[in-house]
Scaffold this motif. Structure first.
Motif, PDB file in Angstrom:
ATOM      1  N   ASP A  69       0.794  -1.221   0.000  1.00  0.00           N
ATOM      2  CA  ASP A  69       0.000   0.000   0.000  1.00  0.00           C
ATOM      3  C   ASP A  69       0.832   1.279   0.000  1.00  0.00           C
ATOM      4  N   LEU A  70       2.107   1.188  -0.270  1.00  0.00           N
ATOM      5  CA  LEU A  70       2.959   2.374  -0.303  1.00  0.00           C
ATOM      6  C   LEU A  70       2.480   3.383  -1.352  1.00  0.00           C
ATOM      7  N   PHE A  71       2.019   2.886  -2.492  1.00  0.00           N
ATOM      8  CA  PHE A  71       1.612   3.753  -3.595  1.00  0.00           C
ATOM      9  C   PHE A  71       0.099   3.954  -3.675  1.00  0.00           C
ATOM     10  N   ALA A  72      -0.627   3.468  -2.694  1.00  0.00           N
ATOM     11  CA  ALA A  72      -2.091   3.576  -2.706  1.00  0.00           C
ATOM     12  C   ALA A  72      -2.512   5.034  -2.851  1.00  0.00           C
ATOM     13  N   GLY A  73      -3.390   5.278  -3.804  1.00  0.00           N
ATOM     14  CA  GLY A  73      -3.953   6.595  -3.992  1.00  0.00           C
ATOM     15  C   GLY A  73      -3.154   7.519  -4.896  1.00  0.00           C
ATOM     16  N   LEU A  74      -1.922   7.156  -5.245  1.00  0.00           N
ATOM     17  CA  LEU A  74      -1.117   7.997  -6.129  1.00  0.00           C
ATOM     18  C   LEU A  74      -1.597   7.802  -7.559  1.00  0.00           C
ATOM     19  N   GLY A  75      -2.122   8.858  -8.151  1.00  0.00           N
ATOM     20  CA  GLY A  75      -2.660   8.778  -9.508  1.00  0.00           C
ATOM     21  C   GLY A  75      -1.577   8.910 -10.562  1.00  0.00           C
ATOM     22  N   PRO A  76      -1.930   8.649 -11.821  1.00  0.00           N
ATOM     23  CA  PRO A  76      -0.950   8.687 -12.911  1.00  0.00           C
ATOM     24  C   PRO A  76      -0.332  10.064 -13.147  1.00  0.00           C
ATOM     25  N   GLY A  77      -0.929  11.112 -12.620  1.00  0.00           N
ATOM     26  CA  GLY A  77      -0.348  12.450 -12.721  1.00  0.00           C
ATOM     27  C   GLY A  77       0.508  12.813 -11.525  1.00  0.00           C
ATOM     28  N   GLY A  78       0.709  11.842 -10.624  1.00  0.00           N
ATOM     29  CA  GLY A  78       1.446  12.091  -9.393  1.00  0.00           C
ATOM     30  C   GLY A  78       2.945  12.171  -9.588  1.00  0.00           C
ATOM     31  N   TYR A  79       3.607  12.587  -8.530  1.00  0.00           N
ATOM     32  CA  TYR A  79       5.058  12.712  -8.492  1.00  0.00           C
ATOM     33  C   TYR A  79       5.622  11.729  -7.477  1.00  0.00           C
TER      34      TYR A  79
END
Length: 185
Positions: A69-79
């Motif tokens: 779940d480290l990347f949970a919620g990070l969208g494709p436009g994220g950094y």
């Protein structure tokens, strides 16, 4: 990373913006992973809820990269900025990074920069310098001001030099990736 989140909030305050920094300790035991969050906005921040859809991730410890779940919620436009001497392929993340804007996902040798300029592998300030170059959410000048407000003497100086070096590295990497994307298009 708790201190880094506080420094990031301080940098935002220095730009007359609103910010909120808070940690999440999970299981409270020595050596347990710690997450810190920072919200930045141009208007007052009323929520105190956990961050579930981050715009950006700063990952200090690359051994945590394969936690589900480290990347949970990070969208494709994220950094995403990762503290590592290895690239995403070597980190086993090639498949993951394919869905993102490649110029928004970078690695920086923050611990090495901190060791070289501070004498200790404390990468927080270097990561914030890199974050400023990656996202422009805050300026490098604001990051440096927050460092100098929090620390003094050689500690402030070493952290500031590491932050500037990371900023320069990430800025150059991002420009190269942006130029590469234009050439490929």
């Amino acid at each position: 990373m708790v201190t880094a989140a506080e420094l990031l909030a301080s940098a935002a305050f220095g730009e007359d913006r609103h910010a909120q920094a808070f940690p999440s300790f999970g299981s409270e035991r020595m050596g347990a992973p710690v997450m810190s969050f920072c919200r930045i906005d141009d208007k007052p921040i009323r929520t105190h809820e956990p961050v579930t859809e981050p715009d950006a991730l700063i990952i200090q410890d690359p051994t945590l990269l394969h936690q589900a779940d480290l990347f949970a919620g990070l969208g494709p436009g994220g950094y995403m900025l990762v503290n590592s001497t290895r690239g995403f392929g070597e980190l086993g993340m090639d498949e993951f990074v394919r869905g993102f804007h490649r110029d928004r996902l970078l690695v920086v040798q923050a611990s090495s920069l901190a060791m070289a300029h501070l004498g200790r592998p404390l990468p927080g300030a270097a990561l914030l310098g890199g974050f400023a170059a990656l996202t422009w959410a805050v300026s490098l000048d604001s990051v440096l001001a927050a460092i100098n407000e929090r620390f003094a003497g050689k500690v402030a100086e070493g952290n500031a030099v590491a932050a500037r070096a990371a900023f320069d590295f990430v800025r150059d990497e991002r420009e190269a990736l942006t130029e590469e994307a234009r050439t490929d298009a």
